[in-house]
Structures are given as structure tokens and as C-alpha cells.
Scaffold this motif. Sequence first.
Motif, PDB file in Angstrom:
ATOM      1  N   SER A   1       0.831  -1.195   0.000  1.00 56.63           N
ATOM      2  CA  SER A   1       0.000   0.000   0.000  1.00 56.63           C
ATOM      3  C   SER A   1       0.868   1.248   0.000  1.00 56.63           C
ATOM      4  CB  SER A   1      -0.911   0.012   1.228  1.00 56.63           C
ATOM      5  OG  SER A   1      -1.575   1.260   1.350  1.00 56.63           O
ATOM      6  N   ASP A   2       0.425   2.269  -0.758  1.00 57.42           N
ATOM      7  CA  ASP A   2       1.163   3.532  -0.765  1.00 57.42           C
ATOM      8  C   ASP A   2       0.729   4.453   0.372  1.00 57.42           C
ATOM      9  OD1 ASP A   2      -1.340   4.254  -1.616  1.00 57.42           O
ATOM     10  OD2 ASP A   2      -0.676   5.311  -3.416  1.00 57.42           O
ATOM     11  N   GLN A   3      -0.087   3.935   1.306  1.00 55.58           N
ATOM     12  CA  GLN A   3      -0.482   4.698   2.484  1.00 55.58           C
ATOM     13  C   GLN A   3       0.426   4.336   3.654  1.00 55.58           C
ATOM     14  OE1 GLN A   3      -2.884   7.185   2.417  1.00 55.58           O
ATOM     15  NE2 GLN A   3      -2.627   6.705   0.227  1.00 55.58           N
ATOM     16  N   PRO A   4       1.108   5.298   4.234  1.00 52.72           N
ATOM     17  CA  PRO A   4       2.042   4.971   5.320  1.00 52.72           C
ATOM     18  C   PRO A   4       1.318   4.464   6.552  1.00 52.72           C
ATOM     19  CG  PRO A   4       1.812   7.354   5.110  1.00 52.72           C
ATOM     20  CD  PRO A   4       1.088   6.748   3.947  1.00 52.72           C
ATOM     21  N   VAL A   5       1.957   3.555   7.254  1.00 50.11           N
ATOM     22  CA  VAL A   5       1.422   3.074   8.528  1.00 50.11           C
ATOM     23  C   VAL A   5       1.850   4.001   9.661  1.00 50.11           C
ATOM     24  CG1 VAL A   5       1.288   0.682   7.803  1.00 50.11           C
ATOM     25  CG2 VAL A   5       3.401   1.532   8.838  1.00 50.11           C
ATOM     26  N   LEU A   6       2.806   4.864   9.383  1.00 48.90           N
ATOM     27  CA  LEU A   6       3.296   5.815  10.367  1.00 48.90           C
ATOM     28  C   LEU A   6       3.755   7.071   9.649  1.00 48.90           C
ATOM     29  CD1 LEU A   6       4.226   6.407  13.347  1.00 48.90           C
ATOM     30  CD2 LEU A   6       6.442   5.488  12.679  1.00 48.90           C
ATOM     31  N   GLU A   7       3.396   8.228  10.199  1.00 49.77           N
ATOM     32  CA  GLU A   7       3.822   9.506   9.635  1.00 49.77           C
ATOM     33  C   GLU A   7       4.119  10.455  10.790  1.00 49.77           C
ATOM     34  OE1 GLU A   7       2.084  12.870   6.523  1.00 49.77           O
ATOM     35  OE2 GLU A   7       1.451  10.775   6.375  1.00 49.77           O
ATOM     36  N   ASP A   8       5.268  11.082  10.747  1.00 49.74           N
ATOM     37  CA  ASP A   8       5.689  11.947  11.841  1.00 49.74           C
ATOM     38  C   ASP A   8       6.455  13.135  11.275  1.00 49.74           C
ATOM     39  OD1 ASP A   8       5.892  12.641  14.545  1.00 49.74           O
ATOM     40  OD2 ASP A   8       7.882  11.757  14.707  1.00 49.74           O
ATOM     41  N   VAL A   9       6.149  14.325  11.769  1.00 46.76           N
ATOM     42  CA  VAL A   9       6.824  15.535  11.320  1.00 46.76           C
ATOM     43  C   VAL A   9       7.882  15.907  12.345  1.00 46.76           C
ATOM     44  CG1 VAL A   9       6.576  17.965  10.707  1.00 46.76           C
ATOM     45  CG2 VAL A   9       4.777  16.331  10.102  1.00 46.76           C
ATOM     46  N   LEU A  10       9.123  16.058  11.898  1.00 44.98           N
ATOM     47  CA  LEU A  10      10.249  16.392  12.755  1.00 44.98           C
ATOM     48  C   LEU A  10      10.549  17.886  12.674  1.00 44.98           C
ATOM     49  CD1 LEU A  10      12.569  13.363  11.944  1.00 44.98           C
ATOM     50  CD2 LEU A  10      10.898  13.594  13.773  1.00 44.98           C
ATOM     51  N   PRO A  11      11.375  18.396  13.577  1.00 49.50           N
ATOM     52  CA  PRO A  11      11.660  19.836  13.587  1.00 49.50           C
ATOM     53  C   PRO A  11      12.563  20.306  12.451  1.00 49.50           C
ATOM     54  CG  PRO A  11      12.058  18.855  15.741  1.00 49.50           C
ATOM     55  CD  PRO A  11      11.906  17.741  14.778  1.00 49.50           C
ATOM     56  N   ALA A  12      13.194  19.384  11.702  1.00 47.10           N
ATOM     57  CA  ALA A  12      14.144  19.792  10.669  1.00 47.10           C
ATOM     58  C   ALA A  12      14.100  18.798   9.511  1.00 47.10           C
ATOM     59  CB  ALA A  12      15.551  19.881  11.247  1.00 47.10           C
ATOM     60  N   ARG A  13      14.695  19.192   8.400  1.00 48.25           N
ATOM     61  CA  ARG A  13      14.695  18.399   7.183  1.00 48.25           C
ATOM     62  C   ARG A  13      15.514  17.121   7.365  1.00 48.25           C
ATOM     63  NH1 ARG A  13      18.056  18.234   2.617  1.00 48.25           N
ATOM     64  NH2 ARG A  13      19.432  19.723   3.678  1.00 48.25           N
ATOM     65  N   ILE A  14      14.969  16.000   6.908  1.00 53.48           N
ATOM     66  CA  ILE A  14      15.640  14.704   7.005  1.00 53.48           C
ATOM     67  C   ILE A  14      16.646  14.575   5.864  1.00 53.48           C
ATOM     68  CG2 ILE A  14      15.318  12.207   6.924  1.00 53.48           C
ATOM     69  CD1 ILE A  14      12.464  12.719   8.031  1.00 53.48           C
ATOM     70  N   VAL A  15      17.882  14.175   6.198  1.00 52.32           N
ATOM     71  CA  VAL A  15      18.926  14.029   5.183  1.00 52.32           C
ATOM     72  C   VAL A  15      19.415  12.590   5.042  1.00 52.32           C
ATOM     73  CG1 VAL A  15      19.673  16.408   5.394  1.00 52.32           C
ATOM     74  CG2 VAL A  15      20.738  14.684   6.830  1.00 52.32           C
ATOM     75  N   ALA A  16      19.191  11.751   6.048  1.00 52.90           N
ATOM     76  CA  ALA A  16      19.634  10.359   5.953  1.00 52.90           C
ATOM     77  C   ALA A  16      18.828   9.495   6.905  1.00 52.90           C
ATOM     78  CB  ALA A  16      21.131  10.233   6.267  1.00 52.90           C
ATOM     79  N   LEU A  17      18.641   8.222   6.517  1.00 54.56           N
ATOM     80  CA  LEU A  17      17.945   7.233   7.335  1.00 54.56           C
ATOM     81  C   LEU A  17      18.721   5.930   7.281  1.00 54.56           C
ATOM     82  CD1 LEU A  17      14.286   7.726   6.005  1.00 54.56           C
ATOM     83  CD2 LEU A  17      15.141   8.505   8.218  1.00 54.56           C
ATOM     84  N   THR A  18      18.789   5.232   8.402  1.00 53.82           N
ATOM     85  CA  THR A  18      19.365   3.893   8.406  1.00 53.82           C
ATOM     86  C   THR A  18      18.776   3.082   9.543  1.00 53.82           C
ATOM     87  OG1 THR A  18      21.417   2.615   8.414  1.00 53.82           O
ATOM     88  CG2 THR A  18      21.366   4.559   9.820  1.00 53.82           C
ATOM     89  N   PHE A  19      18.407   1.840   9.262  1.00 54.17           N
ATOM     90  CA  PHE A  19      17.864   0.954  10.291  1.00 54.17           C
ATOM     91  C   PHE A  19      18.988   0.309  11.084  1.00 54.17           C
ATOM     92  CE2 PHE A  19      13.767   0.989   8.086  1.00 54.17           C
ATOM     93  CZ  PHE A  19      12.877   0.878   9.151  1.00 54.17           C
ATOM     94  N   HIS A  20      18.681   0.041  12.337  1.00 58.29           N
ATOM     95  CA  HIS A  20      19.547  -0.800  13.166  1.00 58.29           C
ATOM     96  C   HIS A  20      19.670  -2.152  12.467  1.00 58.29           C
ATOM     97  CE1 HIS A  20      20.699  -3.385  16.580  1.00 58.29           C
ATOM     98  NE2 HIS A  20      21.161  -2.281  17.153  1.00 58.29           N
ATOM     99  N   PRO A  21      20.840  -2.790  12.484  1.00 59.23           N
ATOM    100  CA  PRO A  21      21.014  -4.025  11.704  1.00 59.23           C
ATOM    101  C   PRO A  21      20.251  -5.237  12.204  1.00 59.23           C
ATOM    102  CG  PRO A  21      22.999  -3.505  12.962  1.00 59.23           C
ATOM    103  CD  PRO A  21      22.100  -2.324  13.081  1.00 59.23           C
ATOM    104  N   THR A  22      19.727  -5.193  13.441  1.00 56.68           N
ATOM    105  CA  THR A  22      19.055  -6.395  13.958  1.00 56.68           C
ATOM    106  C   THR A  22      17.633  -6.143  14.448  1.00 56.68           C
ATOM    107  OG1 THR A  22      19.918  -6.109  16.215  1.00 56.68           O
ATOM    108  CG2 THR A  22      21.270  -7.364  14.657  1.00 56.68           C
ATOM    109  N   ASP A  23      17.157  -4.913  14.468  1.00 57.05           N
ATOM    110  CA  ASP A  23      15.794  -4.671  14.950  1.00 57.05           C
ATOM    111  C   ASP A  23      15.160  -3.525  14.165  1.00 57.05           C
ATOM    112  OD1 ASP A  23      16.455  -2.132  16.314  1.00 57.05           O
ATOM    113  OD2 ASP A  23      17.441  -3.379  17.819  1.00 57.05           O
ATOM    114  N   ARG A  24      14.032  -3.017  14.658  1.00 57.06           N
ATOM    115  CA  ARG A  24      13.248  -2.053  13.892  1.00 57.06           C
ATOM    116  C   ARG A  24      13.480  -0.610  14.326  1.00 57.06           C
ATOM    117  NH1 ARG A  24       8.738  -5.250  11.630  1.00 57.06           N
ATOM    118  NH2 ARG A  24       7.176  -3.636  11.939  1.00 57.06           N
TER     119      ARG A  24
END
Length: 709
Positions: free
Chosen positions: A625-648
Amino acid sequence: MSTPGQLISTTELPFVGGVIAWSPAGDWLAVGAYLGTPLVGYDSSPAGGLAIVDADAGGMRWHVDEWRVGGLAVSQDGRLLALASDWGEFIGPHSHHVRVLDTATGRELWARPDATTLGPAAFSPDGRYLAVDLAAEDDTTGVIADAATGAVRHDLGQGHRAVAFSSDSRWVAVRDTDDNLMLLDPNTGTNRWQEPVPSDTHVTFTENDGRIVAAERNALLVNAENGAVVSRSVLEGGWKTRVILVGEVAGTAFSPDRRALVRSGSLDGQDRVGVFGVADGRLRWERAAVNLVGGALGPANHIYPDVAFGPDSSQVAANHAITDQWVPGVMVLNAATGATIWQDTADAVLEIAYSPDGSRIAASGRTADGRGFVRVYRTGTELARCVLAQPAGRVAATTAGIRLVAVTSADRKATICDADSGQRLLEREHPGNLTAIAFTPDGQRFVTGATDQVRMFDTVSGAVAWRNADGGAVNAIAVSPDGRWVAAARADRTAQVIGADGAPRWSRSHPNTVSHIAFSAGGEWVATGCGDRATRVLDAATGDELHRYQHDGPVQGLTFGATGTLLAVGAKDATAVVLDAATGETRLLANHPQSVAAVALSPDGTLLATGNGATLRVYAVPDGSDQPVLEDVLPARIVALTFHPTDRRLAVVTDEPVVRIVDSDDATERFRLIHPSPVRDIAFSPRGDLIATACADNIARIFACASDG
């Protein structure tokens, strides 16, 4: 190695230590002589005084002997110190002063003898204003004063007091004696809206100023635009808070993201500490303690509960220990579970305060024989720092054997640091600018990409294992899961896979610059992002093109999941797509309002996270689905994302100097990594027990990352 509760410094004071305020840089702290309140049986410090203390080395930089201090505030540039003071041992009707001092010398810049508050006068974030309560004919009146001169810039009105500035200083939240909360322009006094709130309510703005949080027995979220109540909940458990003076509630502090609060209160005569959710009022955890009245200090020397949320969100602290009998001291708890991390019960602690970056906590008080002190402890979240000569650029971490961090810097050097001490173990200078760095899976070697060539080094000796200059400047590199191959994305429109001897396994031409490259989890495929607005999946053994996905904008993020066959791509055409590298099938296509700057796949491939402006979205990949299950607005522009290698857990890097580690299921902030300058890169170690960051302030920082839950 930084350990939780490690004592950094102790400074003996010529007065009993009370309220504490840290400098913005965290290099010094101000401590005032404890000002007790006879209404609740406190004893003031026998001697007045105020001191500036060196945080790490200990010792007073300067001190004055005159005042007992009820509140302190430091301007954001660290140049001004505001204090609410009282001349006498007990609170008198006309003995209060608000003073502003030069932090470097202690010289008094101005004073208001008509002040009524003993709480901390609040600086506006831009440093222009100071909110002060002054004496009026029949009541107090809140004013916005010029921070440099003390001149009244705006009168808020009789019975009104400023309680919080917005982060941009455009608005100030104001309370009145009729328990109304209002939002005013501090320049003009224009009232934007008014909303009734419960009495004795703590008030603060959310980080992005979109809402105002108010909480006492009720927790309210108020829309800052129009004053509409977004949510209202009753805090679970029926705790009672302790009121010192009318309008002043102690023992409550908000988490940095304003979604939780820690409270020290009482229920059925028993003291307790707990953390509540602001939106729903739910009690997340509580710890019961014995009653703090009396005990070791005697019935006339009550210690009033002081609690604090660590600015990195991972901890809460209290100025008392939780035991089966009354014990003074400082206690630090896990903010998520309430488990005790460490405590020091040597002496009575009256006030506590975290440093701005959360790496240290200060505790002030008195010893059993009446001597004043302030002590500084490590919180243990930041393990070490590797100091460089120039701003850090890219970073990698390994815990295979020795715990190491590799970091590039603007002076064309690749540096290997000990992750537990920060000690620089070796440096290798390059002829060209460095663009990438990575460890092999066994940690025995590391690879650099530069504007001239790709190099592989021995990690221990620093000897060059091989060089490859067959192509243009390197934009990105990737190491295969078995460590036998290195992939390079080059500016000369080629993607290469290089073998253990430095010779190309293959080289594949592209129509434009190759900006991104990645190996699949099993090493079967190499994915490339190209300036021709296409993502290609290539056979890792031959370089043959297997699949192609055409975007309407350049690729801006590309990553494989830690397991499986899925590949996530974010593009400037405001789309994020999840592809199956085995079949070329599109598993998920999500449209966004603007360019997608960052993407990440959870280790199990079930979640896609995207950064779109300041909005974090999380999608369920199996649903398609193109509908997010979670949406959150942060105080600043996001420049990078990375998941923890063993959990969520998800690391979110923004263009402000804060990295947030959030739970991708509900956006709960687990902790944050606070820096003085923007973060250029972040990396988890393969096991996920370390996080390394590359910062523009010339420092690579290494943080501990506890297992999830």
C-alpha cells in the motif's frame, strides 16, 4: 571508555549547592546557593553565593558571596547569566532581585529589585528578551525585558507570567491567575488565542512549535495556531504532585520530544517516580520509593523531589534513590523501562541537571557535615570521541575482533580510531578528496574511495593492500557480504566490481554519472543509481544488466535490505520504490509531496522508511500500500535514514545537529545523539552495539547502542 555514573569532577563550594544551569557548550556550569522555602520546611544555605564551575576539571572559575538563588538561566550564546535571588534566609515580600551577569567575569550588567519570582527567568532562544515577573500594586505583572539592559520591552499585564518561548522566539506562552493559557507576540503583546487549563500546570512547546503541551493531573495538547485542544487525557494513577508556591509545581519534566513526562509524586503516602505518555496519559512505568520527608537529614531538612529527562531521551534522573529506606543521592533510570542504570548515595542531592548533549549530569547539594558541593558524572551514552584536524565526512564501524571506527576528514585523511577510547590508531593521507570509507566484514581491512582511485588498507598496519585507478572519481563504494569484492560508483559513468588483488572483475558503462551503488544481502546482485534517472540491477558476477527501473528524477537514496532480495530507492521525482532484485517486480511505489531525500529498509524487509522534507513516513512493504502506517513531522529536514542491523529501530539524521533513534512501529523516540554541528554521516556496527557519527565540528563520536527492549 565512558561508563555510566563515572565521576568526572567534584567541586567543593563555600555554600550549599542548589539550582544548576549548564553553559550551551557544556564546558562550565553555574551553581547557586540553595534557597529553601519555609512553607515546606526547607533550610536555606547558611551562606549565599553563586559560582561558575569548570565542568570537567572541577574548580570555580569565579564566585560571589552575596545571594541565595532560586533560579538560573543562561542565554543561548553563553554570554549572559540570569538569576532570581533573595537576600535573606527566608522569602520576604521585597527581597527578591532578578539580575543579569556577564558569565566570563561575574560582573553585574543590570538588576531589578522589584522582582517577585524565585523561579528561573527565561531567555528567549534568540537571546534578545528575558521574561521576568515584577511587583505590581495589587499583584505581579509579567514583563518581557531587554536581556542586555533590563529595560521593559513589553508589559504582559497584571497577574500574567510568561512560561515558555517558542523555538523561533516569535511567540511566548503566558499564564494568568484565572488559569488561562494564551499565546502572545512578545514584541507587540498581540494575543493570538486564550484557552483555560488546570491550575499549577507545566507548559512547554513541542519541538516544531506546532503544539503546546500542558500537563499537571491532566495532559493537554493545544494547537499553537488557534488554541484548539487536540487531545486531553488524565494522567493514569491519581498521583499528587507537590506544590511549593502557588503556580509552581516541582517534580515534573518533559522528554525532549515532548511526548512523555517524568514525574515524582505521591500516592497513598508513598513517593514514586514514573513516566507518562502525554497524548494518552498512560503510565508507562513507575518505581515506588519511601517517603522523602525526614530521614537522614532530619525533619526540618526535607529534600524536595527534582527530576529530569536526559536531553538524549534515554534516561531520567531524580535527586533521591529508590531503596527500602530513605537514602539521599542521585539516581539515573532507563527512560523506557524504569530500570536503575546507576546511583550515588554518598550525600544529599538537592538539584540535578543534564549537560546539553546528555553526556554528563551535574548534582549539587551538601555533605553530612554541611559542606556544599557540585559533582559531574558521565551518563555513559557517549563512549568516546575521535578528534580530527578537519571536519569529518564519512564514517564506518566494526566490532569484528577489535572495536574500531573509520572516518574520513576534509584534509584527505582516513583515520582509524579505537571505539572505546577514541584514540587515533593510524592515519592515511590521500592525494584526492575522500568520498567513501568501509570496513570488510571481518574488520581486517578497510576501503576508501577518493577522487583519484579506490584503495584497500590493512587495518592493523595501515599498509596498502591494493589500489585501483581504472576510472574517474569515486562517488560511492560497497563491500560484498563475503568481503571478497568491492563495488565502486564512478563519475566517469562506470560501475566496477574489484577483486581481492585490486583488478577489476568487471566494469559496466552507464549513460551518465553513477552516484549510488550497493551489494545485495547475499552478494548476488549489485544495484546502481545513475544520473540518467534509472536504477539498474546488475549480476554481481558478470555485470550484466538484469532489470531497470526508470524514475522521473535523479536517484537520491538506494539501499538493499539486510536480508532477502528487496531494494529500496528514493528519487527526486517525489517517489520511493521497493523493487525485488530477483525478478525486477515493483513491490511498493509511494508518492510524496516533494523529493525523497532518504530511504531505508528494515532488516527483515517488511518496512520502508522515507524522508521527505521534515516528514518521516514508514510503509508496510508486504501490504504494497502507498499509504504509510506511520507519519511523523520532525523539527528539521531529514537528510539520511538507516535501520539498526538487527531490529526495527531507525536512525534519523536531520540538518539540525541531532540524530534521533526512533521506534519505527510508533515513532517513539528511544534516544538521540546530540551534536554541536550538523552530522555528515552515521553508521551502526554490524552487530548494532555501536553507533558512530561524523560531525562537522572535527569529531567522530562513538555511542553505545543497547539491545532493543
